[in-house]
Design a protein around this motif. Structure first.
Motif, PDB file in Angstrom:
ATOM      1  N   ALA B 509       0.840  -1.199   0.000  1.00 58.93           N
ATOM      2  CA  ALA B 509       0.000   0.000   0.000  1.00 58.93           C
ATOM      3  C   ALA B 509       0.875   1.249   0.000  1.00 58.93           C
ATOM      4  O   ALA B 509       0.591   2.221  -0.697  1.00 58.93           O
ATOM      5  CB  ALA B 509      -0.929   0.002   1.213  1.00 58.93           C
ATOM      6  N   ARG B 510       1.963   1.208   0.752  1.00 60.71           N
ATOM      7  CA  ARG B 510       2.870   2.371   0.785  1.00 60.71           C
ATOM      8  C   ARG B 510       3.526   2.580  -0.572  1.00 60.71           C
ATOM      9  O   ARG B 510       3.643   3.707  -1.051  1.00 60.71           O
ATOM     10  CB  ARG B 510       3.965   2.164   1.828  1.00 60.71           C
ATOM     11  N   PHE B 511       3.975   1.463  -1.190  1.00 60.25           N
ATOM     12  CA  PHE B 511       4.614   1.589  -2.517  1.00 60.25           C
ATOM     13  C   PHE B 511       3.644   2.230  -3.501  1.00 60.25           C
ATOM     14  O   PHE B 511       4.002   3.100  -4.292  1.00 60.25           O
ATOM     15  CB  PHE B 511       5.030   0.223  -3.087  1.00 60.25           C
ATOM     16  N   SER B 512       2.395   1.753  -3.466  1.00 55.95           N
ATOM     17  CA  SER B 512       1.466   2.228  -4.488  1.00 55.95           C
ATOM     18  C   SER B 512       1.069   3.676  -4.247  1.00 55.95           C
ATOM     19  O   SER B 512       0.874   4.426  -5.203  1.00 55.95           O
ATOM     20  CB  SER B 512       0.245   1.321  -4.582  1.00 55.95           C
ATOM     21  N   VAL B 513       0.991   4.087  -2.991  1.00 55.14           N
ATOM     22  CA  VAL B 513       0.694   5.494  -2.725  1.00 55.14           C
ATOM     23  C   VAL B 513       1.856   6.355  -3.227  1.00 55.14           C
ATOM     24  O   VAL B 513       1.644   7.394  -3.871  1.00 55.14           O
ATOM     25  CB  VAL B 513       0.430   5.733  -1.220  1.00 55.14           C
ATOM     26  N   GLY B 514       3.083   5.905  -2.987  1.00 52.35           N
ATOM     27  CA  GLY B 514       4.251   6.645  -3.479  1.00 52.35           C
ATOM     28  C   GLY B 514       4.219   6.816  -4.989  1.00 52.35           C
ATOM     29  O   GLY B 514       4.398   7.917  -5.520  1.00 52.35           O
TER      30      GLY B 514
END
Lengths: 89, 778
Positions: B509-514
């Motif tokens: 989720a963090r990767f995709s938000v970035g």
């Protein structure tokens, strides 16, 4: 924030909370009487509350039987510490 | 919401979508008739769970169904059948009934029939047994490869297609509890747009230990089965299992073959509730948007809906939010709206619920009865509508079914009795925009090279700048070391990582938000937040949130009472899309699609469709994957040299406009079948790309293979231009792989003004090609 005794019950509770609730804060940044829920405090929510119940049982053998009891215990770090002490551990 | 709407009466028959077949299996029974009889009588179908041990849980009952020992006659081999999991068996039961009901024959089989499925847990049974063996007996690899392959969600779709002997593009929507309704809505849109004559759509989910323990850890399950949706003292849901399928076709096609028309699909609405991952907006804002959008498309007023099959889970928060939405939607007509929740009878089927309840609503329409919620003792005060508590006969012409999912994915479907002439509104501009009019006007990536496109471009230009893969060894195990490329910690402070929504979120989720924040850019993000841009989100991946899933399942096996409630919501397929939607301000439609990594092309195609249908003004398309030992070891089973990589990439798509890169062509993804084996298929899609008027000649080719792939090499053997292989450079990125290729290709096209070609070869059964060109510079 003043230096905390890392062996104090309050400090150990904060460490468990940071670990189990994936908090960004350090133990020193959490006041003993800071409200856990709501925008004025740590901002935890109902899923965190469930996790905290599990975490306190796992780490301090504190059993919180129901939601009513949880409301009283999970007010701030001090109320958690009192509940652990009352439970005789 | 203004009612009534202006209506258009001469909707072409090729664009009207009708249902010609239905199939269902639930704890109520096998097939249409057993289910009709059960729901008409208001029977309850719960029993103690026998599929797994529930002794450590608070709850021990569910809507577990009795699966017949054999399968209906089908085209699978005995060996294939012996390897089927429970969920797939249910799917084949429902699918065979729907297919036979429609009377589709070899003539219909000759054309590709798109298969659209919704699921939340897929073949979790196989994932669980894979995990148990990998963690308890890591030295024994027997059977693990078969489990790893068949666990892939795509495989269940392929099994169904093989069982019924048809082929076509596969789309698996994993929008939690709205999945099945989204799958039917998506299939409807394929036909309505005139692209296909037919589509096969539905949903399925089987009971699974991990999911059961998860809902129990959240204390979302009622300890007093049966559940009591809309009762003032309701205290949770009960889980169930099952599958349902619908045969959909254009009215033109149904008429041409003289098929019996069961009903018409007249409305589909979808929206995103970004209030909280597991809690609905208390006033039901997103629920209201989904219902209103479906009504607008159907040209129906609320008082014309004869039966509303509610989401009605029986949890304190859902039912009151849904009740508020129904009140707001129906206005002064609310007393006339007849509502029930059939979850009181069979439980919550999660990814299967939307499809199963669509078929139950169809039963009400076909057989003129209202299925009751018999478990209510004291209706909640929100029930100002007509809550159906006893079985009733009624004339039913229009039915509406709600599915509101975990993570805020909401969907509403409306079916109507078939009428020769129907006045309907067209919810979108009925002009087919060519794919070439879609612009990619932003891109972003998080890769093992770092956070942001700049680090990816640097790694492509100077591969030596990329660190060697790390060697990962599972703690306490003497397993073979794994080669891994992880996403490094960000070198600068990224403020979004401190957002409360991401505190508990999984790495993916963090990767995709970035990646998505980079793709959308600050100016457009402001426009989304001010409401100027209606944003949609499509998320594609292969494995999803495996990291938390394996941690949670490990805990649930050790002691279910101490399994972490904080982890479970983040294991659900659409949790990352939910966080992303919340952070970006997406209130319109969002899909998470799972399966083969070439699904990233399907995700772009879905985004283009939404833009054309005017469901939104811009769409973020994301592909991602995260590292976990469980998946990395599974990949090692198929080649020890595989470097497992993680990360995400995102594209921002919009319609028209001056800036950026054109999405020139989307070829496929097409499905390998016995008739079109892998090598042939990859060559075929490559040839289709090469015939695109020389666009390919002066381009850069982004290939996919992370290890030797003779099929891909042979397909592009004649390609003369420059090549970039991100699989070799970064490692096997699974769901992120093709997203990385597309983001890097868009960046190159933007800088060079020359076209780029992306060879999108999936690891399972699909392959396709994307061609990007510089906008206005052809």
């Amino acid at each position: 924030m003043s230096e905390e005794n890392p062996d104090s019950l309050q400090h150990r509770i904060k460490s468990v909370m940071i670990d189990e609730l994936m908090l960004q804060e350090t133990p020193e940044e959490i006041a003993d009487d800071e409200p856990l829920f709501g925008p004025e405090g740590l901002g935890l929510d109902s899923v965190d509350a469930l996790q905290l119940v599990v975490a306190l049982e796992k780490n301090f053998s504190l059993k919180i039987p129901d939601a009513e009891a949880a409301k009283g215990v999970l007010t701030n770090v001090n109320t958690i510490a009192e509940a652990i002490e009352r439970s005789g551990r | 919401m203004p009612y009534p709407f202006a209506v258009t009466s001469n909707y072409p028959e090729s664009r009207r979508v009708v249902i010609t077949g239905a199939g269902i299996i639930t704890s109520m029974g096998l097939g249409w008739r057993e289910n009709v009889d059960g729901f008409r009588a208001g029977r309850l179908a719960f029993r103690p769970v026998t599929l797994f041990d529930t002794s450590g849980q608070r709850v021990s009952q569910a809507g577990e169904l009795t699966l017949p020992i054999g399968l209906p006659e089908n085209a699978l081999t005995a060996r294939q059948i012996s390897r089927l999991d429970r969920a797939t068996r249910m799917l084949i039961h429902a699918g065979t009934e729907a297919w036979a009901d429609a009377g589709w024959s070899d003539r219909e089989r000759a054309e590709p029939i798109p298969l659209c499925l919704g699921t939340s847990a897929g073949a979790m049974e196989l994932g669980e047994s894979y995990f148990r063996q990998a963690s308890q007996h890591p030295e024994t690899r027997h059977g693990q490869a078969v489990r790893a392959v068949n666990y892939q969600t795509h495989r269940q779709a392929i099994h169904l297609a093989n069982a019924l002997d048809f082929t076509g593009p596969v789309t698996i929507i994993a929008n939690a509890c709205a999945s099945g309704a989204n799958a039917i809505g998506h299939a409807t849109s394929l036909i309505r747009r005139g692209e296909n004559q037919r589509a096969f759509a539905g949903g399925y989910d089987a009971l699974a230990k991990l999911v059961f323990a998860g809902f129990d850890s959240l204390q979302a399950l009622t300890p007093h089965v049966p559940p009591r949706p809309f009762d003032a003292h309701r205290d949770g849901l009960a889980l169930g299992e099952g599958a349902a399928m619908l045969a959909l076709e254009s009215l033109e096609s149904a008429r041409a073959r003289g098929a019996e028309i069961l009903a018409e699909v007249v409305g589909y609405g979808a929206s995103t509730d970004s209030h909280h991952l597991t809690q609905p907006h208390p006033e039901g804002d997103a629920a209201l948007r989904a219902m209103s959008e479906a009504c607008r498309g159907a040209g129906l007023r609320p008082d014309q809906i004869d039966y509303l099959n509610s989401h009605g889970t029986g949890t304190p928060l859902n039912d009151v939010a849904e009740g508020r939405a129904i009140q707001r939607w129906a206005g002064t007509d609310v007393e006339k709206i007849r509502v029930s929740s059939t979850k009181a009878s069979i439980g919550h089927l999660l990814g299967g619920a939307g499809a199963v309840e669509a078929v139950i609503a169809l039963m009400a329409l076909r057989e003129n009865f209202l299925p009751p919620t018999t478990t209510v003792e004291t209706p909640d005060e929100v029930c100002t509508f007509d809550l159906v508590r006893e079985p009733r006969d009624a004339e039913v012409r229009n039915v509406l079914t709600n599915s509101f999912g975990f993570g805020g994915a909401n969907a509403t479907l409306i079916f109507s009795e078939f009428e020769e002439t129907r006045a309907v509104t067209i919810p979108f501009e009925d002009t087919k925009t060519a794919i070439g009019k879609i612009r990619i006007s932003g891109w972003g990536a998080v890769t093992p090279a770092g956070w942001g496109m700049a680090s990816l471009v640097e790694a492509i230009e100077s591969p030596e700048s990329l660190a060697e893969p790390e060697i990962f060894t599972r703690e306490g195990r003497e397993s073979r070391p794994l080669l891994v490329r992880r996403v490094p910690r960000p070198t600068e402070k990224l403020p979004f990582l401190r957002d409360p929504r991401l505190r508990r979120a999984s790495p993916i989720a963090r990767f995709s938000v970035g990646a998505a924040l980079e793709a959308i850019g600050e100016a457009r993000l402001e426009a989304v937040k001010s409401g100027e841009i209606r944003l949609g989100v499509v998320y594609a991946y292969v494995n999803g949130c495996v990291n938390y899933s394996s941690r949670f399942y490990g805990e649930a096996l050790r002691d279910p009472a101490l399994a972490s409630p904080i982890l479970f919501p983040e294991t659900v397929y659409n949790a990352p899309a939910s966080h992303l939607s919340s952070l970006l301000g997406c209130h319109a439609i969002n899909y998470t699609i799972v399966g083969d990594s070439s699904q990233f092309l399907s995700a772009m195609e879905i985004a283009a469709r939404w833009l054309e249908e005017n469901r939104c003004d811009g769409v973020i398309v994301v592909g991602g994957e995260e590292f976990d030992w469980l998946c990395a070891e599974a990949y090692q089973l198929f080649g020890s040299e595989t470097v497992y990589a993680e990360g995400a990439a995102a594209l921002y798509l919009e319609r028209g406009g001056e800036a950026g890169v054109s999405l020139d062509s989307l070829i496929g993804p097409e499905l390998y079948t016995n008739a079109h084996p892998r090598g042939d298929l990859i060559r075929r899609v490559a040839e289709k790309a090469e015939t695109q008027q020389g666009k390919v000649a002066d381009s850069t080719l982004f290939t996919r293979a992370s290890r030797d792939d003779a099929d891909e090499e042979a397909a592009w053997a004649d390609f003369k231009g420059k090549r970039v292989n991100l699989g070799r450079l970064l490692g096997e990125g699974m769901g992120a792989a093709i997203a990385w290729q597309c983001a890097a290709a868009a960046d190159l096209v933007d800088r060079s003004g020359k076209p780029a070609v992306v060879s999108a070869v999936g690891e399972n059964e699909q392959a396709g090609v994307v061609i990007l060109t510089a906008n206005g510079r052809e």
